[in-house]
Design an enzyme around this catalytic site. Structure first.
Site, PDB file in Angstrom:
ATOM      1  N   SER A 103      23.180  48.409  39.043  1.00 19.56           N
ATOM      2  CA  SER A 103      24.331  49.276  39.274  1.00 19.56           C
ATOM      3  C   SER A 103      24.531  50.183  38.073  1.00 19.56           C
ATOM      4  O   SER A 103      24.093  49.874  36.957  1.00 19.56           O
ATOM      5  CB  SER A 103      25.572  48.403  39.485  1.00 19.56           C
ATOM      6  OG  SER A 103      26.756  49.128  39.333  1.00 19.56           O
ATOM      7  N   TYR A 158      32.066  42.113  35.324  1.00 18.35           N
ATOM      8  CA  TYR A 158      31.066  42.634  36.254  1.00 18.35           C
ATOM      9  C   TYR A 158      30.039  43.488  35.517  1.00 18.35           C
ATOM     10  O   TYR A 158      28.826  43.325  35.690  1.00 18.35           O
ATOM     11  CB  TYR A 158      31.734  43.453  37.352  1.00 18.35           C
ATOM     12  CG  TYR A 158      30.736  44.027  38.338  1.00 18.35           C
ATOM     13  CD1 TYR A 158      30.196  43.233  39.332  1.00 18.35           C
ATOM     14  CD2 TYR A 158      30.328  45.358  38.253  1.00 18.35           C
ATOM     15  CE1 TYR A 158      29.266  43.743  40.228  1.00 18.35           C
ATOM     16  CE2 TYR A 158      29.400  45.879  39.143  1.00 18.35           C
ATOM     17  CZ  TYR A 158      28.872  45.072  40.127  1.00 18.35           C
ATOM     18  OH  TYR A 158      27.946  45.577  40.996  1.00 18.35           O
TER      19      TYR A 158
END
Length: 323
Positions: free
Chosen positions: A129, A153
Site C-alpha cells: 500500500s 497500519y
C-alpha cells in the site's frame, strides 16, 4: 499473456476481499488453475456472489499458519503466488494493532518462508500500500521514498515491504511488491470507507458520513485496475527475474480529497443530500499520492479506467447488490 496463465497453478490469499474476488475472476478467464486460501466464509463477497468459488480449489486456513501454507503450495505444485490477505482498515488497525501486525507482518514472513521451502514457486506478487511510505514532504511518492510508517497500519506495511526485500536479497526468493492507492470498486463491504459508505447512504436516502474533515488527499484506484496490475507484474517477473525485490507503484496519479470523492458520487447519482462531516479521524496521513512512472516506463502499464469510469461501474454494482 493468456498462454502464461493457461493451466498455471496459482495460489491467491485474501480471495474473499475486495481485490481478491476480481483477481480470481480474471485468473479464471485467463485459464489459470486457481487455489484460494480462505479464512472466513463471506457469502456477500465477490468470490461467492459470482460463483467463482465453484471454479477454484479452496484451502481453509490462516495466512499465519506455515504448515497449512506449505501443504497447499506443495500439494498443488503452485507456480505463482499472489498475496492479498491483510488487515486493510486503518481505523481497525489503530484500535487493535496486534491483530494488524500478526496478519500483515507475520503473515508476510510466514508465506515467504513457505514459498522459500517450495521449489515449484516461481513468482510471488505481494500486495502492499502507499501507506508503507508513511508521511513524507516529498510528493508524489516514488519507489525510492523511504518507508517511514509510524501508526499501526502504516508500520505494518513498511515492515512487510522490508521483509520482502530481505527474502529477495538473502535467499533469492522471486518476490515483487505492489504499492497502490486506496482501492474502490464493487464488492467492498467495509462501509466505513468513503466510496461504498457514500453509495449505500444515497441509496437509503441518508446523509453520507465523512469521518474526517473531508480534506484528506488520497489516490483512488479502481479494483479491476489493481487485479490487472497484479497479473501483469507476475508475467513480467516470469520474463525478467532481475525485478525480484523491487516495488512498483500503481496509481491513476490523480489527487482527490475525501470530500471530492463523496461529491462526485452524489453528482453521479443525482443526489442533493448534504454531507455529514464529523472530523473524528486521528492518526492518519494527511496528504498522499503516488507516481506510477516506474510502472509506466518499465512495465508499459496504463490504467484501464479513469476515476469517473470506475465510480460509474462501482455505483452500478451497488445498485444491483442492494436490489
Amino acid at each position: 499473456m493468456n498462454s502464461f496463465w493457461q493451466d498455471r497453478p496459482t495460489f491467491v490469499t485474501g480471495a474473499t476481499g475486495l481485490v481478491g474476488g476480481w483477481l480470481v475472476r480474471r485468473l479464471i478467464d485467463a485459464g489459470a488453475d486457481v487455489v484460494c486460501l480462505v479464512r472466513d466464509w463471506v457469502p456477500q463477497s465477490e468470490l461467492a456472489r459470482t460463483s467463482s468459488i465453484e471454479q477454484v480449489k479452496i484451502v481453509r486456513g490462516d495466512v499465519r499458519d506455515q504448515s497449512t501454507l506449505e501443504r497447499a503450495l506443495g500439494e498443488y505444485e503452485i507456480n505463482t503466488v499472489i498475496h492479498l490477505a491483510a488487515q486493510t482498515i486503518v481505523t481497525i488497525a489503530n484500535r487493535n494493532p496486534v491483530s494488524a501486525w500478526e496478519t500483515n507482518v507475520q503473515g508476510t514472513w510466514t508465506l515467504l518462508e513457505a514459498c522459500r521451502r517450495t521449489p515449484t514457486v516461481q513468482q510471488i506478487v505481494m500486495a502492499s500500500s502507499d501507506k508503507a511510505y508513511g508521511e513524507s514532504d516529498q510528493l508524489p511518492y516514488d519507489e525510492e521514498t523511504p518507508l517511514r510508517g509510524r501508526h499501526p497500519y502504516d508500520a505494518s506495511k513498511s515492515c512487510s515491504n522490508i521483509i520482502c526485500q530481505t527474502y529477495a536479497a538473502t535467499y533469492g526468493v522471486p518476490v515483487v511488491v505492489t504499492r497502490c492507492g486506496n482501492f474502490y470498486g464493487g464488492g467492498d463491504l467495509n462501509w466505513n470507507r468513503i466510496v461504498p459508505g457514500t453509495i449505500r447512504s444515497v441509496l437509503r436516502g441518508q446523509r453520507p458520513v465523512i469521518r474526517s474533515d473531508g480534506e484528506y488527499v488520497r489516490d483512488y484506484f479502481y479494483v479491476e485496475d489493481g487485479a490487472a496490475a497484479y497479473m501483469l507484474l507476475a508475467e513480467e517477473l516470469h520474463r525478467n527475474r532481475q525485478i525480484a525485490g523491487q516495488a512498483f507503484n500503481f496509481s491513476n496519479e490523480t489527487q482527490a480529497t475525501v470530500k471530492d470523492i463523496a461529491q462526485k458520487i452524489l453528482a453521479l447519482m443525482s443526489s442533493d443530500l448534504e454531507l455529514d462531516i464529523r472530523n473524528e479521524v486521528t492518526n492518519e496521513i494527511r496528504h498522499q499520492y503516488l507516481s506510477a512512472a516506474r510502472a509506466r516506463r518499465e512495465l508499459g502499464w496504463r490504467p484501464l479506467f479513469t476515476l469517473d469510469e470506475g465510480l460509474v461501474k462501482t455505483i452500478d454494482w451497488y445498485r444491483k447488490f442492494f436490489e
